[in-house]
Design an enzyme around this catalytic site. Structure first.
Site, short mmCIF file in Angstrom:
data_model
loop_
_atom_site.label_atom_id
_atom_site.label_comp_id
_atom_site.label_asym_id
_atom_site.label_seq_id
_atom_site.Cartn_x
_atom_site.Cartn_y
_atom_site.Cartn_z
N CYS A 53 0.98 -1.21 0.02
CA CYS A 53 0.41 0.32 0.38
C CYS A 53 1.09 1.28 0.19
CB CYS A 53 -0.93 -0.10 1.40
SG CYS A 53 -1.92 1.28 1.09
N CYS A 57 0.83 4.53 6.73
CA CYS A 57 -0.56 4.82 7.59
C CYS A 57 0.99 4.34 9.25
CB CYS A 57 -1.42 3.77 7.79
SG CYS A 57 -2.69 4.67 6.55
N CYS A 60 0.43 0.05 10.38
CA CYS A 60 0.01 -0.58 9.08
C CYS A 60 1.12 -1.76 9.10
CB CYS A 60 -1.09 -0.05 8.49
SG CYS A 60 -1.51 -1.80 6.89
N CYS A 97 -16.64 -9.32 4.78
CA CYS A 97 -16.01 -7.70 5.08
C CYS A 97 -14.76 -8.09 3.84
CB CYS A 97 -15.70 -7.03 6.09
SG CYS A 97 -16.76 -6.75 7.23
N CYS A 128 -19.64 -5.68 3.01
CA CYS A 128 -19.09 -4.69 3.17
C CYS A 128 -17.49 -4.46 2.82
CB CYS A 128 -18.37 -4.90 5.08
SG CYS A 128 -17.73 -3.57 5.50
N CYS A 188 -19.20 1.99 8.65
CA CYS A 188 -18.51 1.60 9.19
C CYS A 188 -17.40 2.37 9.35
CB CYS A 188 -17.75 0.03 9.07
SG CYS A 188 -17.16 -0.51 10.22
N ARG A 260 -18.26 -2.07 17.59
CA ARG A 260 -17.12 -3.50 17.16
C ARG A 260 -15.95 -3.27 18.10
NH1 ARG A 260 -17.01 -4.34 11.45
NH2 ARG A 260 -19.02 -4.80 11.78
S1 SF4 Z 1 -4.57 1.06 7.49
FE1 SF4 Z 1 -2.84 0.36 5.99
S2 SF4 Z 1 -3.63 -0.80 4.09
FE2 SF4 Z 1 -4.76 0.48 5.04
S3 SF4 Z 1 -3.90 2.94 3.35
FE3 SF4 Z 1 -3.31 2.62 5.29
S4 SF4 Z 1 -1.14 1.55 5.09
FE4 SF4 Z 1 -2.63 1.16 3.49
#
Ligand code: SF4
Length: 345
Positions: A53, A57, A60, A97, A128, A188, A260
């Site tokens: 990705c 974040c 993540c 989901c 979802c 959600c 949740r």
């Molecule tokens: S949480 Fe992870 S998968 Fe979702 S946008 Fe951020 S880096 Fe990408």
């Protein structure tokens, strides 16, 4: 309680500062006004596109910018989705989901996503998706395909947000939530506890969610799962009572929403989970080997549900509660390696 239509940070903070048992009592009172006590909604998750990705974040492991050890995968086939959805349904889940580690889907991806939605719905499951940011046209197309819910978390307070994510803004997230709502898809949206935020940040997140034009239908509250290779892998642990408090405040501020108990449940003991349910949590992920963040094994869940007298909420699948519970207890799904929790969406 708010004195005006909108919640203020001060009011939310006052709830966090209540004595623990007063807060739990209030949350349980509010919960019983809107939901059957002891009944929970059960969802299953599948990663339809894993890793690589472009977003940053910090929590993540799917971000290409971090060095977590996960295998990336392209968008999977509709047939693979259907197979997992069938297993989820047969094991008692009512919502399926599908998550993709994207900044946003491209229009070229939409036909296959639409097909996935239609196929899963045809099995009698609620659908979802969590695919990153959506524009109005994309949200409309997913809605027309029959998508019931879209997950897109705010993660934390607006003030703390830029310490966690820099590649998309808080306003980007609010705009996606607005596109989802306008398209008629149920929202959600929740956040993550344990990012290094303050109590005011937790209150600030809940104020943002509660003050949306309509509060989210479903609010995932995640406990950070620290994954090696991500920038937050050494963050300090959250005190379980602080996590339970956050669930209780969410329940009081958004009385009609499903709250949740999401990522991080694996690391919670039965007593902590029980207090979360007491505080108003009434939804869980079930039957998931979360890609990078494990979920409790199904038999542990069944044992806990039985001990607490928890029953599974029924939707329009023509199955009774007893049948759903029976399915949960007798048809335990083999753990799927693709199933995971996408904490941000
Ligand atoms: S949480 Fe992870 S998968 Fe979702 S946008 Fe951020 S880096 Fe990408």
């Amino acid at each position: 309680m708010p004195t005006s239509a909108l919640w203020t940070l001060k009011q939310a903070r006052a709830l966090f500062d209540k004595p623990f048992f007063d807060l739990l009592f209030k949350a349980q009172e509010v919960h019983r006004q809107h939901f059957k006590p002891g009944e929970i909604q059960v969802s299953t998750l599948l990663s339809i596109k894993t890793g690589a990705c472009p977003e940053d974040c910090k929590y993540c492991p799917q971000s290409a910018r971090h060095s977590a050890n996960i295998d990336s995968e392209r968008l999977i086939q509709v047939g693979q989705v259907l197979e997992a959805a069938r297993k989820a349904r047969d094991s008692g889940s009512t919502r399926f989901c599908m998550g993709a580690a994207w900044r946003n889907p491209y229009d070229r991806d939409l036909p296959v996503l639409e097909e996935m939605i239609k196929s899963v719905k045809a099995l009698g499951l609620e659908t979802c998706m969590t695919l990153g940011m959506l524009n109005d046209q994309q949200a409309d197309r997913l809605a027309k395909a029959g998508l019931d819910f879209y997950n897109h978390n705010l993660d934390t307070s607006p003030e703390f947000y830029s310490s966690i994510v820099t590649t998309r803004s808080y306003q980007d997230r609010l705009d996606t939530l607005s596109a989802i709502r306008h398209a008629g898809i149920k929202v959600c949206s929740g956040g993550i506890i344990g990012l290094g935020e303050t109590i005011n940040d937790r209150a600030g997140l809940l104020v943002q969610l509660a003050n949306l034009v309509e509060p989210p239908d479903s609010i995932p509250i995640n406990m950070l799962v620290k994954v090696r290779g991500t920038p937050l892998s050494n963050t300090e642990d959250v005190e379980p009572f602080d996590f339970i408090r956050t669930i209780a405040v969410a329940r009081i501020m958004m009385p009609k929403s499903y709250v949740r108990l999401s990522a991080g449940r694996e690391s919670m003991n039965d007593q902590t989970q029980a207090l979360c349910f007491m505080a108003g949590a009434n939804s869980v992920f079930y039957g998931c080997k979360l890609l990078t963040t494990p979920n409790p094994e199904e038999d542990r869940d069944i044992s806990l549900f039985n001990k607490l007298g928890i029953t599974i909420e029924r939707i329009s699948t023509n199955k009774s509660d007893a049948e759903n519970m029976d399915a949960l207890t007798t048809k335990i799904v083999p753990i799927e390696t693709r199933q995971y929790y996408n904490a941000a969406g």
